[in-house]
Each structure stands twice: as C-alpha cells, then as structure tokens.
Design an enzyme around this catalytic site. Structure first.
Site, PDB file in Angstrom:
ATOM      1  N   HIS A 272      55.154 -22.625  49.783  1.00 17.49           N
ATOM      2  CA  HIS A 272      56.171 -21.839  50.605  1.00 17.49           C
ATOM      3  C   HIS A 272      57.298 -21.348  49.831  1.00 17.49           C
ATOM      4  O   HIS A 272      57.541 -20.227  50.209  1.00 17.49           O
ATOM      5  CB  HIS A 272      56.664 -23.035  51.641  1.00 17.49           C
ATOM      6  CG  HIS A 272      57.605 -22.464  52.362  1.00 17.49           C
ATOM      7  ND1 HIS A 272      57.808 -22.111  53.815  1.00 17.49           N
ATOM      8  CD2 HIS A 272      59.123 -22.392  52.186  1.00 17.49           C
ATOM      9  CE1 HIS A 272      58.600 -21.826  54.114  1.00 17.49           C
ATOM     10  NE2 HIS A 272      59.646 -22.009  53.292  1.00 17.49           N
ATOM     11  N   GLU A 273      57.805 -22.008  48.982  1.00 11.04           N
ATOM     12  CA  GLU A 273      58.899 -21.362  48.045  1.00 11.04           C
ATOM     13  C   GLU A 273      58.612 -20.400  47.176  1.00 11.04           C
ATOM     14  O   GLU A 273      59.152 -19.226  47.230  1.00 11.04           O
ATOM     15  CB  GLU A 273      59.415 -22.583  47.147  1.00 11.04           C
ATOM     16  CG  GLU A 273      60.183 -23.780  47.898  1.00 11.04           C
ATOM     17  CD  GLU A 273      61.209 -23.249  48.908  1.00 11.04           C
ATOM     18  OE1 GLU A 273      61.958 -22.173  48.773  1.00 11.04           O
ATOM     19  OE2 GLU A 273      61.258 -24.014  49.924  1.00 11.04           O
TER      20      GLU A 273
ATOM     21  N   HIS B 105      58.521 -17.096  49.325  1.00 15.05           N
ATOM     22  CA  HIS B 105      59.697 -16.558  49.587  1.00 15.05           C
ATOM     23  C   HIS B 105      59.865 -15.492  48.517  1.00 15.05           C
ATOM     24  O   HIS B 105      60.211 -14.200  48.789  1.00 15.05           O
ATOM     25  CB  HIS B 105      60.765 -17.475  49.677  1.00 15.05           C
ATOM     26  CG  HIS B 105      61.059 -18.225  50.787  1.00 15.05           C
ATOM     27  ND1 HIS B 105      61.175 -17.363  52.045  1.00 15.05           N
ATOM     28  CD2 HIS B 105      61.224 -19.631  51.033  1.00 15.05           C
ATOM     29  CE1 HIS B 105      61.519 -18.129  53.145  1.00 15.05           C
ATOM     30  NE2 HIS B 105      61.493 -19.556  52.492  1.00 15.05           N
TER      31      HIS B 105
ATOM     32  N   GLU C 283      60.978 -17.852  57.380  1.00 15.68           N
ATOM     33  CA  GLU C 283      60.166 -19.140  57.113  1.00 15.68           C
ATOM     34  C   GLU C 283      58.944 -19.320  57.578  1.00 15.68           C
ATOM     35  O   GLU C 283      57.957 -19.792  57.180  1.00 15.68           O
ATOM     36  CB  GLU C 283      61.280 -20.078  57.729  1.00 15.68           C
ATOM     37  CG  GLU C 283      62.731 -20.479  57.116  1.00 15.68           C
ATOM     38  CD  GLU C 283      62.402 -20.792  55.741  1.00 15.68           C
ATOM     39  OE1 GLU C 283      61.605 -21.686  55.515  1.00 15.68           O
ATOM     40  OE2 GLU C 283      63.341 -20.434  54.887  1.00 15.68           O
TER      41      GLU C 283
END
Length: 265
Positions: free
Chosen positions: A125-126, A129, A184
């Site tokens: 997920h990071e 980003h 997100e």
C-alpha cells in the site's frame, strides 16, 4: 465553493498540459517537479530518523525483507530507484510513504500484522502511494487552489515551509501525508496486486483490516490519523471486490517460484 475546485483542476489540466495518469488510469494533476518533492521527502525522512527511536534490528530485517520482495516485481524504472524503509519504535499502528521512495513503519503495526502476508499488504500500500505520485497530486491540487498559479510559476516564490505545509509534513507524526480517501482506495488496489505479484497471499489484506477493526473497537471512532481514510469496512469491501483478480496473480507468482520467506521477529 467546493464545486469550483474540480472545475479549476480541469481547467489547469487543459491549459498547462500538467495532467498525468495514475497506474489505475485515473487522471491526475501533477505540477511539481519530482526532484523537488524527492528532496523534501529525503529531508523529512532524515528528520524522522533524528526525532524518533528506531526499532530493533530483527524488526528492521523483517520489514526490509518484505519490501525487497515487493520492489523486485516492480517495472525496471521503479525498481532501480532508491527505496528506503525503516521501522520506528511507536505503539501506534501506522505506516507512511514520502516522495522519493522513503517509507516508515511503526512497530505497533507489527503487532497488528500477524504474519508476512498481512504486513506485505501494508508495505504494498505504501509503495503504491509512491508509484501513483499521490504526494505530488495532493500538493499540486492544494497549490493550485490555495497558493495560486502565480506562486507555482516562480521557483523562487515557493518557500520550503509553504510546500511542507501543503504536503502535510508539518503535521504531527502519523499524518505526514494525509492522502484523500480516493488516494487510499487506489493505493489499496495497487498494493493488493503488488503483494500478489511478489507471492504474498492477497487474502491476508482483508484479515489485516479485520485486525485493525478489532483493535479500534469495532464500531468505535477511528483514530485521528485515519480521518482522511476510508473506514475499515469500506477498505475490506474494496479489497474483496478486487480479490478474484489478485488471487489469479498470486497463483501465477507462486507457480513462477516467487515464495517469499521473511521470518517474523
């Protein structure tokens, strides 16, 4: 008025040709240079390292092992950039990403994520980003609406402190980059595929958010750092909607011999 904001962004895209496309095909407004943002990310990460205690060596090896496994499946250009991840000693179950590939994971997240697969959903997920240029998009949109194009047109007119504020870097630890719900959700989708391509079981992403839900008291109000995030239930629903495709990617990865083994400390 709020309805003027998307119109302004659309106009900027048309007039400045500053629109790009995210990995999911979504149009983005990117006005700031990668070099400038990456340097700011480096400075902020250095400040984190100075201000927050580092977790033990075993935790560092664990998180770095998972990060390496995911980075290895990125396209060559993204894979070759410098990726830095560090575990900080903090009970708050949180992680963050900065421009330039700098990432932090709080030790409290290792208590919520029970195994490498669950933690891989956080790392994926990071990384997502960063790949999706969410920090640039957020800063560009805020700059266009708050600072004005006259400020952006002159590098000498952009004070570091102003941009740090736009990026959220002046906020308290844990909300360094308060991405929007849209960012997100997009990072969830991209991260799910990344972890599956690396050979981590994507079903663990749902379990992770179930753990987060339980840790926050079920229906209790989410902590402050989640104020710009979708609810745990929304995250789970979004992940489940993408699960069939992710499982196919996961099976292909396992058949190709991608079987990461990162021992949990």
């Amino acid at each position: 008025m709020r309805w003027l904001r998307p119109l302004a962004v659309t106009a900027l895209c048309a007039s400045l040709a500053a629109c790009s496309t995210s990995p999911t095909g979504r149009s983005q407004l990117l006005l700031l240079s990668d070099d400038q943002l990456n340097e700011m990310g480096r400075q902020a990460f250095t400040q984190y390292q100075q201000d927050l205690p580092s977790a033990d060596a075993a935790s560092q090896r664990y998180v770095q092992c998972i990060t390496r496994a995911i980075v290895e499946v990125l396209p060559e250009q993204q894979r070759s950039q410098q990726w830095s991840v560090q575990v900080f000693e903090s009970e708050q179950a949180n992680a963050f990403a900065l421009p330039g590939g700098y990432m932090g994971v709080n030790s409290g997240m290792l208590d919520i994520a029970e195994n490498q697969n669950q933690l891989a959903s956080v790392i994926g997920h990071e990384i997502a980003h960063v790949l999706a240029n969410h920090s640039n998009e957020r800063a560009s949109t805020e700059s266009a609406t708050q600072l004005g194009l006259s400020v952006l047109s002159s590098t000498s007119g952009i004070e570091n402190q102003q941009l740090l504020g736009v990026l959220g870097m002046g906020a308290e630890y844990g909300i360094l980059l308060p991405f929007s719900r849209r960012h997100e959700s997009e990072a969830d989708v991209i991260g799910l595929r990344l972890m599956a391509e690396a050979g981590f079981d994507p079903r663990a992403s749902v379990t992770l958010w179930e753990n987060m839900q339980a840790a926050s008291g079920g229906g209790a109000r989410p902590p402050g750092w989640m104020s710009t995030h979708p609810s745990q239930g929304q995250r789970i629903e979004g992940l489940q909607a993408e699960m069939q495709g992710a499982m196919q990617v996961y099976e292909q990865a396992r058949n190709a011999g991608r079987t990461p083994n990162c021992p949990r400390p």
